[in-house]
Design a protein around this motif. Structure first.
Motif, mmCIF file in Angstrom:
data_model
loop_
_atom_site.group_PDB
_atom_site.id
_atom_site.type_symbol
_atom_site.label_atom_id
_atom_site.label_comp_id
_atom_site.label_asym_id
_atom_site.label_seq_id
_atom_site.Cartn_x
_atom_site.Cartn_y
_atom_site.Cartn_z
ATOM 1 N N ILE A 211 38.709 34.847 45.432
ATOM 2 C CA ILE A 211 39.347 34.648 46.731
ATOM 3 C C ILE A 211 39.462 36.012 47.394
ATOM 4 C CG2 ILE A 211 41.421 33.927 47.974
ATOM 5 C CD1 ILE A 211 42.024 31.983 45.771
ATOM 6 N N VAL B 274 40.412 34.119 40.848
ATOM 7 C CA VAL B 274 41.242 32.937 40.624
ATOM 8 C C VAL B 274 41.680 32.920 39.166
ATOM 9 C CG1 VAL B 274 41.318 30.416 40.640
ATOM 10 C CG2 VAL B 274 40.053 31.650 42.437
ATOM 11 N N SER C 19 39.777 31.333 35.815
ATOM 12 C CA SER C 19 38.427 30.894 36.203
ATOM 13 C C SER C 19 37.312 31.676 35.531
ATOM 14 C CB SER C 19 38.266 31.011 37.722
ATOM 15 O OG SER C 19 38.235 32.372 38.133
#
Length: 335
Positions: free
Chosen positions: A129, A216, A219
């Protein structure tokens, strides 16, 4: 917009796609990427490394993955109109960012090839992100991510010392290209491309944790075996930006006061450890404003990007500081 993008690339090659190809991690680069990047996988990737050098390579792989995704995501945002370049020529800007993205993908593959040749675990990409919502914020984040990446190369060489000399030529070759990327992106923002006489090296765990700020949680298929710290956040948490015109006198920040590392050192004097250019760390006392909140003076004379984390000790050695870090770090644009 997509038609204009195709025009800037020679020989009808397509811009680096989002997401980058999965086979990069395995040391495979296709002809499209190598053509845009200006070169393919080196034929000199047989460096023999072991132990902590493998961990260092995994760190570089994790950071190069972030950059490859970051720049290919920027291409997608530029061609779709999410990012607008204002007075800058879109095609010229895209052409350079496409080359940067392709070069980062070659870096991913190069590190992956060295890891495979040394039977080290390769590092597939995580989910990311990025906090940029416009082109100026993209440039500001790029400055911080790139500074952390070449800071990790300098820190890796400093922490490994003479234990992995075969690794240094390849990492130094990558370092030079990363600094060129940063200089170009600073020019796009209208700031001086070379703000300081020295780049800033940082402990490799600091670089890893800066990368985790864009990752994230949960992840990552492979975790790099380096310490992870509770995150440190600016207070107030403003959007990404380059440095203000005036030099900051103090800086405020917040952290999760319930983390075990923080609880363990509760009641001790907190220090902000600052690293900038080729200097030993500078320590400033932190005034705790409340649970998980503090303010500290900013040392004078820093330039470019500085890095800061919290500790209760004041070590001068990179590895000792890495072990003594409680919270952080932050990458801070100074000039």
């Amino acid at each position: 917009m997509k038609v204009a993008t195709a025009l800037v690339l020679p020989f009808a090659y397509a811009a680096p796609a989002f997401p980058p190809p999965a086979e990069l991690t395995q040391g495979v680069v296709n002809s499209n990427i190598s053509s845009i990047a200006g070169g393919a996988l080196p034929n000199n990737t047989a460096a023999v490394v072991t132990g902590s050098a493998i961990t260092g390579l995994q760190l570089l792989a994790s950071l190069e993955n972030i950059e490859a995704f970051f720049y290919s995501d920027a291409i997608r945002n530029l061609t779709s109109g999410v990012y607008t370049t204002g007075d800058l020529l879109l095609n010229d800007t895209l052409e350079i960012i496409e080359k940067i993205a392709a070069q980062e993908e070659v870096h991913v593959a190069t590190v992956g090839a060295v890891l495979r040749l040394n039977s080290g675990p390769v590092v597939p990409p995580c989910q990311y992100i990025f906090p940029a919502t416009n082109f100026d914020e993209f440039l500001a984040v790029a400055n911080l991510i790139t500074s952390a990446n070449f800071g990790s190369v300098i820190g890796l060489q400093q922490q490994l010392g003479a234990s992995a000399p075969a690794l240094y030529p390849a990492t130094t070759a990558i370092l030079g290209v990363e600094t060129r990327h940063d200089a170009f992106l600073r020019i796009l923002h209208g700031v001086v491309p070379n703000p300081a006489p020295f780049e800033t090296g940082i402990p490799i765990a600091w670089a890893y944790n800066i990368g985790l700020q864009y990752t994230v949680p949960g992840s990552c298929p492979v975790e790099v075996p380096l310490p992870t710290y509770p995150q440190l956040s600016f207070d107030p948490a403003d959007p990404p930006s380059f440095a203000n015109d005036s030099y900051p006198s103090t800086m405020s920040f917040t952290w999760d006061n319930q983390q075990a590392w923080v609880q363990r050192e509760q009641g001790k004097q907190l220090y902000a450890a600052w690293i900038n250019q080729f200097n030993q760390p500078i320590y400033t006392s932190v005034t705790v404003n409340g649970p998980g909140s503090g303010t500290t003076p900013v040392p004078e004379g820093m330039q470019a990007v500085a890095f800061m984390a919290l500790t209760t000790l004041q070590p001068l050695d990179f590895t000792d500081l890495q072990d003594a870090t409680l919270v952080g770090p932050l990458a801070i644009s100074i000039s």
